[in-house]
Design a protein around this motif. Structure first.
Motif, PDB file in Angstrom:
ATOM      1  N   VAL A   5       0.866  -1.179   0.000  1.00  0.00           N
ATOM      2  CA  VAL A   5       0.000   0.000   0.000  1.00  0.00           C
ATOM      3  C   VAL A   5       0.901   1.227   0.000  1.00  0.00           C
ATOM      4  N   ALA A   6       0.838   2.016  -1.066  1.00  0.00           N
ATOM      5  CA  ALA A   6       1.701   3.190  -1.221  1.00  0.00           C
ATOM      6  C   ALA A   6       0.839   4.448  -1.205  1.00  0.00           C
ATOM      7  N   CYS A   7       1.172   5.369  -0.325  1.00  0.00           N
ATOM      8  CA  CYS A   7       0.318   6.536  -0.126  1.00  0.00           C
ATOM      9  C   CYS A   7       1.087   7.838  -0.316  1.00  0.00           C
ATOM     10  N   ASP A   8       0.519   8.720  -1.112  1.00  0.00           N
ATOM     11  CA  ASP A   8       1.036  10.076  -1.274  1.00  0.00           C
ATOM     12  C   ASP A   8       0.882  10.832   0.050  1.00  0.00           C
ATOM     13  N   ILE A   9       1.635  11.916   0.197  1.00  0.00           N
ATOM     14  CA  ILE A   9       1.589  12.677   1.449  1.00  0.00           C
ATOM     15  C   ILE A   9       0.769  13.956   1.315  1.00  0.00           C
ATOM     16  N   ASP A  10       1.275  14.925   0.570  1.00  0.00           N
ATOM     17  CA  ASP A  10       0.669  16.254   0.549  1.00  0.00           C
ATOM     18  C   ASP A  10      -0.658  16.258  -0.204  1.00  0.00           C
ATOM     19  N   GLY A  11      -1.713  16.631   0.504  1.00  0.00           N
ATOM     20  CA  GLY A  11      -3.051  16.621  -0.061  1.00  0.00           C
ATOM     21  C   GLY A  11      -3.778  15.314   0.173  1.00  0.00           C
ATOM     22  N   THR A  12      -3.023  14.247   0.403  1.00  0.00           N
ATOM     23  CA  THR A  12      -3.617  12.934   0.650  1.00  0.00           C
ATOM     24  C   THR A  12      -3.598  12.623   2.143  1.00  0.00           C
ATOM     25  N   LEU A  13      -2.413  12.591   2.722  1.00  0.00           N
ATOM     26  CA  LEU A  13      -2.307  12.362   4.167  1.00  0.00           C
ATOM     27  C   LEU A  13      -2.280  13.658   4.964  1.00  0.00           C
ATOM     28  N   LEU A  14      -1.709  14.700   4.374  1.00  0.00           N
ATOM     29  CA  LEU A  14      -1.558  15.967   5.092  1.00  0.00           C
ATOM     30  C   LEU A  14      -2.246  17.109   4.365  1.00  0.00           C
ATOM     31  N   GLY A  15      -2.816  18.033   5.150  1.00  0.00           N
ATOM     32  CA  GLY A  15      -3.361  19.263   4.606  1.00  0.00           C
ATOM     33  C   GLY A  15      -2.290  20.337   4.561  1.00  0.00           C
ATOM     34  N   ARG A  16      -2.689  21.547   4.241  1.00  0.00           N
ATOM     35  CA  ARG A  16      -1.734  22.648   4.081  1.00  0.00           C
ATOM     36  C   ARG A  16      -0.947  22.951   5.354  1.00  0.00           C
ATOM     37  N   GLU A  17      -1.577  22.767   6.500  1.00  0.00           N
ATOM     38  CA  GLU A  17      -0.893  23.066   7.761  1.00  0.00           C
ATOM     39  C   GLU A  17       0.008  21.921   8.221  1.00  0.00           C
ATOM     40  N   GLU A  18      -0.108  20.777   7.562  1.00  0.00           N
ATOM     41  CA  GLU A  18       0.758  19.621   7.813  1.00  0.00           C
ATOM     42  C   GLU A  18       0.690  19.125   9.258  1.00  0.00           C
ATOM     43  N   LYS A  19      -0.483  19.231   9.859  1.00  0.00           N
ATOM     44  CA  LYS A  19      -0.635  18.801  11.248  1.00  0.00           C
ATOM     45  C   LYS A  19      -1.025  17.328  11.318  1.00  0.00           C
ATOM     46  N   LEU A  20      -0.393  16.618  12.245  1.00  0.00           N
ATOM     47  CA  LEU A  20      -0.755  15.234  12.518  1.00  0.00           C
ATOM     48  C   LEU A  20      -1.818  15.231  13.612  1.00  0.00           C
ATOM     49  N   THR A  21      -2.916  14.545  13.354  1.00  0.00           N
ATOM     50  CA  THR A  21      -4.075  14.589  14.241  1.00  0.00           C
ATOM     51  C   THR A  21      -4.410  13.199  14.775  1.00  0.00           C
ATOM     52  N   ASP A  22      -5.522  13.134  15.495  1.00  0.00           N
ATOM     53  CA  ASP A  22      -5.994  11.848  16.017  1.00  0.00           C
ATOM     54  C   ASP A  22      -6.313  10.877  14.879  1.00  0.00           C
ATOM     55  N   ILE A  23      -6.752  11.407  13.739  1.00  0.00           N
ATOM     56  CA  ILE A  23      -7.027  10.542  12.582  1.00  0.00           C
ATOM     57  C   ILE A  23      -5.746   9.850  12.124  1.00  0.00           C
ATOM     58  N   HIS A  24      -4.655  10.584  12.106  1.00  0.00           N
ATOM     59  CA  HIS A  24      -3.371   9.981  11.720  1.00  0.00           C
ATOM     60  C   HIS A  24      -2.954   8.913  12.726  1.00  0.00           C
ATOM     61  N   GLN A  25      -3.213   9.163  13.998  1.00  0.00           N
ATOM     62  CA  GLN A  25      -2.884   8.168  15.018  1.00  0.00           C
ATOM     63  C   GLN A  25      -3.727   6.908  14.825  1.00  0.00           C
ATOM     64  N   GLN A  26      -5.003   7.096  14.503  1.00  0.00           N
ATOM     65  CA  GLN A  26      -5.870   5.944  14.233  1.00  0.00           C
ATOM     66  C   GLN A  26      -5.379   5.168  13.011  1.00  0.00           C
ATOM     67  N   LEU A  27      -4.979   5.904  11.981  1.00  0.00           N
ATOM     68  CA  LEU A  27      -4.466   5.260  10.771  1.00  0.00           C
ATOM     69  C   LEU A  27      -3.204   4.469  11.082  1.00  0.00           C
TER      70      LEU A  27
END
Length: 269
Positions: free
Chosen positions: A7-29
């Motif tokens: 599973v290969a995932c892009d970062i900007d716009g896919t995993l991260l928004g403009r502010e590039e903040k890691l949130t609870d959703i990222h922790q769940q992922l």
């Protein structure tokens, strides 16, 4: 059920928004990936310094692909890269420097700003990147082998056209130029793109079935190279048109929901 082993995932716009903040959703992922032993990695236009934060967070056990598919990193080392000769680009660099544009170039694990301007200073203060400056002279530049160059003029649309026009015509076939808008471009070797990066990684890992997740136009070939292409809800409409799946939710939340459907459909029933 199809068994996907990459599973290969892009970062900007896919995993991260403009502010590039890691949130609870990222922790769940992250937890979902770890708990279900999903063979997850990152494929991005970023170079090593820009990838480190995400690598430290997600702790992928597979090589990570950077520089728009041109370089593979693993455990703090370059394991392969498609580099190109910097010398023919000297006229373009001079043109960009004359216009005070942001120039960031990648050599191996290092990323250098050619000069410091307001845009780069803002990036340093906001995200802590592009803090190394190396204004290479013509001789130094001519001896460099580059993995990527990023050129940005956030204030003056159209200047990037003059910069790209300064690249010698006979050298252009050796390059892959990705235009993001009328102010910026990434330049890599012609062989370097995300689709090639995914294919190289698939071969390296002896993977059989792959998933690619993305959001923008430069992800079209990337998704098409995968067995299953996923566009997040906020993706460009042209990417959505070629994707096998378009998530209901945007960004990392869309990626998480989609992976749950694929790898643990019973938890959503």
């Amino acid at each position: 059920m199809v068994k996907y082993d990459l599973v290969a995932c892009d970062i900007d716009g896919t995993l991260l928004g403009r502010e590039e903040k890691l949130t609870d959703i990222h922790q769940q992922l992250k937890c979902f990936i770890k708990e279900n032993k999903i063979p997850f990695t990152l494929v991005s236009g970023r170079s090593w310094p820009g990838l480190q934060k995400l690598i430290d967070f997600f702790e992928p056990e597979l090589p990570v692909i950077g520089n728009n598919g041109g370089t593979a990193y693993y455990k703090g080392n370059v394991i392969w890269t498609y580099a190109f000769n910097a010398k023919p680009l000297w006229p373009a660099i001079c043109e960009a420097a004359k216009r005070n544009m942001a120039i960031v170039y990648t050599v191996g694990m290092n990323e250098y700003a050619y000069l410091r301007n307001d845009y780069l200073q803002n990036q340093i203060e906001k995200f802590g990147r592009y803090d190394k400056v190396w204004t290479a002279n013509e001789t130094e530049w001519s001896n460099l082998s580059l993995d990527k160059i990023m050129i940005i003029d956030p204030a003056k649309p159209g200047h990037i056209d003059a910069v790209l026009a300064a690249i010698p015509a006979d050298f252009k076939p050796e390059l892959n130029v990705i235009r993001y808008n009328d102010r910026s471009a990434d330049i890599t070797a012609a062989k370097a793109d995300k689709a090639r990066g995914l294919k190289d990684l698939k071969t390296y890992l002896h993977a059989k079935k792959t998933i690619a997740c993305g959001d923008d136009l430069n992800d079209i070939a990337f998704l098409q190279a995968a067995d299953l292409g996923i566009a997040v809800a906020n993706a460009h409409k042209e990417l959505c048109a070629v994707a096998d799946i378009v998530t209901e939710k945007a960004g990392a939340e869309g990626v998480l929901d989609c992976l749950r459907h694929i790898f643990k459909p019973n938890i959503l029933s």
